[in-house]
Design an enzyme around this catalytic site. Structure first.
Site, mmCIF file in Angstrom:
data_model
loop_
_atom_site.group_PDB
_atom_site.id
_atom_site.type_symbol
_atom_site.label_atom_id
_atom_site.label_comp_id
_atom_site.label_asym_id
_atom_site.label_seq_id
_atom_site.Cartn_x
_atom_site.Cartn_y
_atom_site.Cartn_z
ATOM 1 N N ARG A 281 -6.473 14.215 5.643
ATOM 2 C CA ARG A 281 -5.182 13.642 5.231
ATOM 3 C C ARG A 281 -4.072 14.552 5.759
ATOM 4 O O ARG A 281 -3.831 15.619 5.194
ATOM 5 C CB ARG A 281 -5.076 13.524 3.706
ATOM 6 C CG ARG A 281 -6.121 12.674 3.001
ATOM 7 C CD ARG A 281 -6.032 11.194 3.306
ATOM 8 N NE ARG A 281 -4.754 10.573 2.990
ATOM 9 C CZ ARG A 281 -4.394 10.107 1.794
ATOM 10 N NH1 ARG A 281 -5.217 10.236 0.759
ATOM 11 N NH2 ARG A 281 -3.224 9.511 1.629
ATOM 12 N N GLN B 41 -1.392 2.200 -6.660
ATOM 13 C CA GLN B 41 -1.653 3.367 -7.512
ATOM 14 C C GLN B 41 -0.868 3.309 -8.815
ATOM 15 O O GLN B 41 -1.327 3.803 -9.845
ATOM 16 C CB GLN B 41 -1.308 4.666 -6.769
ATOM 17 C CG GLN B 41 -2.193 4.985 -5.586
ATOM 18 C CD GLN B 41 -1.581 4.541 -4.277
ATOM 19 O OE1 GLN B 41 -0.906 3.511 -4.215
ATOM 20 N NE2 GLN B 41 -1.795 5.309 -3.228
ATOM 21 N N GLY C 223 -3.773 12.252 -4.154
ATOM 22 C CA GLY C 223 -2.790 13.095 -4.811
ATOM 23 C C GLY C 223 -2.894 14.494 -4.237
ATOM 24 O O GLY C 223 -3.984 15.081 -4.200
ATOM 25 N N ASN D 244 6.615 11.638 0.248
ATOM 26 C CA ASN D 244 5.849 11.122 -0.888
ATOM 27 C C ASN D 244 5.379 9.715 -0.541
ATOM 28 O O ASN D 244 5.661 9.193 0.547
ATOM 29 C CB ASN D 244 6.694 11.145 -2.166
ATOM 30 C CG ASN D 244 5.858 10.936 -3.415
ATOM 31 O OD1 ASN D 244 4.818 11.575 -3.594
ATOM 32 N ND2 ASN D 244 6.287 10.037 -4.288
ATOM 33 N N ASP E 75 4.066 14.990 -1.729
ATOM 34 C CA ASP E 75 2.922 15.413 -0.933
ATOM 35 C C ASP E 75 3.269 16.574 -0.009
ATOM 36 O O ASP E 75 2.400 17.351 0.360
ATOM 37 C CB ASP E 75 2.382 14.237 -0.121
ATOM 38 C CG ASP E 75 1.590 13.284 -0.993
ATOM 39 O OD1 ASP E 75 0.355 13.398 -1.002
ATOM 40 O OD2 ASP E 75 2.197 12.459 -1.694
#
Length: 346
Positions: free
Chosen positions: A91, A196, A49, A247, A237
């Site tokens: 990430r 998720q 997240g 996202n 994101d």
């Protein structure tokens, strides 16, 4: 200085993260005592997240500084540049990671003694974490005005307390609506390949007493066609300067389906997720993850040997498909390029 939420706990010398890979049936914790361990936790999705990754990286930077302070034969700034690079490489899509690291880097005042620098960095990391909670609650306050009492909402992936420091963005909107007295039903996409939605979002919603219906990703269109969905809310994101949104993979499909069925499609995210240096979604780097995430489910192989796999972790939804972007500074509507520029003083 200590700090604790469901997602993370800062002890002063380590960062303890709830292991989101094990939820909902097993609640385990991973203690990170070095920046390298924090980087591994981010990369391995112990924590995930965008806002949660940002705060985690901030605490990782503090651990890196504590380590750098003990290395007598190495230049402090040179070591910290490496700390930054290691954490930043984990990430590539989530812009909050870079936002938090840049903020931490700017906090280093070389005119001060090392002990003072360490204290400043620790205070800044806690400030980032505490700000995230306040921001998420403000997003919820703004966003809940878009949801009518008795409505049914579809969400994808997890943009709740676990994806942030606490409270959540997309789920924060739902949570705020419920707290205001509205009755909300939520349809949760399972969100393959990492599940998720099934593992995290459904668990979070049930914990706060929200009526929750789990569906597989390929059911979303049919559920919409049946008239069961009144609105869609997702997190983000990274948001480009023109309003394009990166996202979790599958978000684009949900947006297209929402558009086809005339259902409002909302994105909830802090302004730190908006990357004004990125002109549009085509410039957003898309992370690709392990093939095992697709060929295996909870360690059980479900695909034949030798099959080729494509596993992008994110997709990009064009701004034309987005009804509104809910931020802590208010609700943005088209034209996004102009309104985002105004938000940042352009």
């Amino acid at each position: 200085m200590n700090f604790k939420t469901l997602t993370m706990q800062w002890t002063g010398n380590s960062l303890i993260l709830v292991d989101q890979r094990k939820l909902p049936h097993v609640v385990n914790y991973v203690e990170c005592k070095s920046y390298a361990e924090v980087a591994r936790a981010i990369k391995d999705m112990v924590v995930r997240g965008a806002p949660a990754i940002g705060a985690t990286a901030a605490f990782g930077y503090v651990l890196g500084a504590k380590e750098a302070a003990t290395l007598k034969n190495q230049n402090f700034i040179d070591v910290m540049k490496n700390v930054y690079d290691v954490l930043a490489s984990t990430r590539p899509t989530a812009v909050n990671l870079f936002w938090a690291l840049n903020r931490m880097e700017k906090c280093v005042d070389l005119s001060k003694a090392v002990d003072e620098i360490l204290e400043d960095l620790e205070k800044e990391a806690i400030k980032i974490a505490e700000e995230d909670i306040r921001i998420n609650k403000t997003i919820g306050t703004h966003g809940q005005t878009l949801l009518k009492d008795g409505c049914a909402v579809l969400t994808h992936c997890n943009a709740g307390a676990l994806a942030t420091v606490d409270y959540g963005t997309a789920l924060g909107v739902i949570r705020a609506a419920v707290e205001s007295g509205k009755k909300i039903k939520v349809y949760v996409d399972e969100t393959r390949p990492y599940l998720q939605g099934a593992r995290l979002t459904a668990w979070e919603l049930l914990e706060i007493g929200v009526e929750t219906i789990l569906i597989t990703d390929n059911m979303a269109g049919w559920v919409m066609k049946q008239g069961k969905i009144d609105a869609v809310i997702v997190g983000a994101d990274r948001i480009a300067a023109n309003g394009d949104v990166a996202n979790k993979i599958g978000t684009y499909s949900v947006a297209v389906l929402s558009n086809q069925h005339g259902i409002p499609f909302y994105v909830a995210a802090p302004t730190s997720t908006i990357d004004i240096k990125i002109k549009n979604g085509s410039e957003i780097p898309i992370e690709e993850r392990s093939h095992d995430e697709v060929t295996h489910v909870h360690g059980v192989k479900v695909a034949p040997d030798g099959v080729a796999v494509y596993n992008p972790a994110f997709d990009v939804t064009e701004h034309q498909l987005i009804t509104a972007i809910i931020t802590e500074k208010g609700i943005l509507r088209p034209p996004y390029k102009e309104n985002i520029a105004k938000l940042f003083g352009g």
